[in-house]
Scaffold this active site. Structure first.
Site, short mmCIF file in Angstrom:
data_model
loop_
_atom_site.label_atom_id
_atom_site.label_comp_id
_atom_site.label_asym_id
_atom_site.label_seq_id
_atom_site.Cartn_x
_atom_site.Cartn_y
_atom_site.Cartn_z
N ASN A 118 -24.42 -52.09 -22.78
CA ASN A 118 -23.24 -51.98 -21.92
C ASN A 118 -23.27 -52.97 -20.88
O ASN A 118 -24.14 -53.28 -20.04
CB ASN A 118 -23.47 -50.73 -20.89
CG ASN A 118 -22.45 -50.34 -19.70
OD1 ASN A 118 -21.69 -51.22 -19.11
ND2 ASN A 118 -21.97 -48.94 -19.64
N GLU A 151 -18.27 -50.57 -22.26
CA GLU A 151 -17.82 -50.67 -21.21
C GLU A 151 -17.09 -52.15 -20.96
O GLU A 151 -17.64 -52.94 -20.39
CB GLU A 151 -18.55 -50.35 -20.01
CG GLU A 151 -17.71 -50.35 -18.59
CD GLU A 151 -18.83 -49.82 -17.47
OE1 GLU A 151 -17.91 -49.54 -16.44
OE2 GLU A 151 -19.86 -49.67 -17.48
N TYR A 250 -19.54 -44.63 -25.57
CA TYR A 250 -19.75 -44.66 -23.96
C TYR A 250 -19.19 -43.48 -23.36
O TYR A 250 -18.17 -43.18 -23.38
CB TYR A 250 -18.59 -46.10 -23.43
CG TYR A 250 -18.82 -46.11 -21.77
CD1 TYR A 250 -19.79 -45.87 -21.31
CD2 TYR A 250 -17.46 -46.29 -21.54
CE1 TYR A 250 -19.93 -46.24 -19.89
CE2 TYR A 250 -17.36 -46.45 -20.18
CZ TYR A 250 -18.80 -46.32 -19.48
OH TYR A 250 -18.54 -46.72 -17.95
N ASP A 294 -24.30 -45.84 -24.25
CA ASP A 294 -24.56 -45.19 -22.90
C ASP A 294 -24.35 -44.02 -22.90
O ASP A 294 -23.04 -43.49 -22.99
CB ASP A 294 -23.86 -46.20 -22.06
CG ASP A 294 -23.85 -45.79 -20.55
OD1 ASP A 294 -24.43 -44.75 -20.11
OD2 ASP A 294 -23.27 -46.26 -19.66
N ASN A 296 -24.76 -42.02 -20.37
CA ASN A 296 -24.40 -41.58 -18.97
C ASN A 296 -25.00 -40.15 -18.39
O ASN A 296 -24.20 -39.43 -17.87
CB ASN A 296 -22.74 -41.50 -18.78
CG ASN A 296 -22.07 -42.63 -18.06
OD1 ASN A 296 -22.88 -43.24 -17.16
ND2 ASN A 296 -21.09 -43.17 -18.57
N ASP A 377 -25.82 -54.51 -15.15
CA ASP A 377 -26.64 -53.60 -14.76
C ASP A 377 -27.35 -52.64 -15.76
O ASP A 377 -27.98 -51.99 -15.30
CB ASP A 377 -25.72 -52.67 -13.64
CG ASP A 377 -24.55 -52.08 -14.27
OD1 ASP A 377 -24.52 -52.20 -15.33
OD2 ASP A 377 -23.79 -51.50 -13.46
N HIS A 378 -27.08 -52.99 -16.92
CA HIS A 378 -27.90 -52.25 -17.77
C HIS A 378 -28.60 -53.42 -18.81
O HIS A 378 -28.34 -54.59 -18.78
CB HIS A 378 -26.97 -51.75 -19.16
CG HIS A 378 -26.48 -50.56 -18.53
ND1 HIS A 378 -26.40 -49.21 -18.95
CD2 HIS A 378 -25.12 -50.43 -17.44
CE1 HIS A 378 -25.51 -48.57 -18.34
NE2 HIS A 378 -24.88 -49.04 -17.41
#
Length: 390
Positions: A118, A151, A250, A294, A296, A377-378
């Site tokens: 991501n 993303e 995603y 991802d 989530n 951030d991943h």
């Protein structure tokens, strides 16, 4: 522990003068020559009242100054704070496997190395040296054959320009092919991309529909990459065999105020349930299906329970990382940037390789969380498959 107070300091005075009354008299004429403002300033210096007429101020200054009675001791300074440990989180347990590089199995190996990441905005990532460096390391040092990005946040009009910049970061477009799914419901939102080396063989990629009746299906959330059974990777032999399918996904976020939580996790009609049905439709016959991306899977009970439904019957998928590394701790794939959580390794594991039951355990060579690679951030995650064992 209460510390002793420092000794008081006193001004020396002649022996004939009482220590309780140190005379500091002034002539009335001298004081009368001062303005009211000047008199009040002298009174303030001595800690005396400044109200009243000028005569009152002079009288107050002419009176002998009594030594102040000892008041309560000043408060002690707070004790020094203990130095903060740079990482107060539980230290991670090293994963119980040695990362394997592409080609480690020797000549004739039919290995496929797939990475999922991501990127939290692909244009921004490509503008940063750190992001470009991580992409290059993935393809050079890790020998990635298939790269799945989530993303990307691209509009369809941006694809050509960004694809050229991405090929440049990967070392040249002549070696790669790419497929894109962009959001048409919201600009600069969601989106996924799958890239693969041309040498991989006979492969194709197309969007995967999950819920055509909902806007989430128009947000560019899933791509289906298919490798024919006759293809070889890494110079291996050809021949027929089962088809490998990689689903780059995603999963919709439930939202900061959980406005999409019910839509995500409803067991009968939620996005996750529809996605599981789409996976089952692809895992028929001799097809070998792996979901990469991802998921989530946040911290609500509903989200965690929904993730477990992928692992339970009837779908019965396997978490590839847990298959290889058991109960290794501290292995996260996402850290909040606002909370500055990455240095302390306070994160979540929300990026997965989920394997359908048709993928034999022996085909999984290795799985890694590349936590040392930054840019988002991943962190990227890596899967190596032995195609000969499919």
């Amino acid at each position: 522990m209460r510390l002793p107070l420092p000794p008081r300091l006193w001004l020396a005075a002649p022996a004939s003068v009482s220590m309780s009354h140190i005379s500091m008299s002034h002539s009335d004429a001298e004081l009368a020559s001062l303005t009211v403002a000047a008199l009040k300033e002298r009174l303030r210096e001595r800690g005396l009242r400044v109200s009243g007429r000028k005569a009152d101020l002079i009288e107050r200054l002419s009176a002998p100054l009594s030594s102040p009675s000892p008041g309560p001791p000043p408060p002690l300074p707070p004790p020094p704070r203990a130095p903060r440990r740079p990482n107060s989180a539980r230290p991670p347990v090293p994963i119980d496997a040695t990362p394997r590089k592409a080609g480690a199995a020797g000549p004739g190996a039919r290995r496929l190395r797939a990475a999922s990441w991501n990127v939290a905005g692909l244009r921004g990532l490509l503008r940063r040296e750190e992001g470009r460096s991580t992409l290059r390391r993935l393809v050079d040092e890790e020998g990635v054959d298939v790269l799945m990005l989530q993303e990307t946040k691209l509009q369809e009009s941006h694809v050509a320009e960004v694809e050229a910049a991405l090929y440049e970061a990967l070392g040249g477009g002549e070696a790669w092919r790419a497929a894109w799914a962009c959001s048409t419901a919201r600009k600069g939102y969601a989106g996924v991309s799958t890239l693969w080396r041309r040498r991989v063989g006979d492969a194709a990629c197309r969007p995967l529909s999950v819920d055509p009746a909902h806007e989430a299906d128009r947000e560019g959330r899933a791509l289906l990459w298919e490798l024919s059974g006759a293809s070889a990777v890494g110079g291996g032999g050809g021949g027929g065999g089962p088809r490998l399918k990689l689903i780059n996904v995603y999963v919709p976020n439930s939202g900061a105020d959980l406005q999409r939580l019910e839509y995500r996790t409803d067991r009968a009609a939620g996005w996750d349930a529809r996605f599981r049905a789409a996976i089952a439709a692809q895992a028929t016959g001799e097809s070998r299906v792996c979901v990469c991306g991802d998921m989530n899977a946040g911290t609500t009970p509903e989200e965690r329970a929904s993730l477990r439904c992928f692992l339970a019957p009837p779908l019965g998928m396997r978490d590839a990382f847990r298959q290889v590394h058991g109960r290794a701790a501290g292995q996260y794939t996402y850290w909040s940037q606002r909370a500055r959580a990455r240095p302390a390794n306070r994160g979540l594991r929300i990026d997965y390789f989920l394997l359908a039951s048709g993928v034999p355990p022996a085909a999984v060579v290795d799985v890694q969380h590349l936590q040392e690679m930054h840019g988002s951030d991943h962190c990227p995650i890596l899967l190596e498959l032995d195609l000969a064992r499919l």
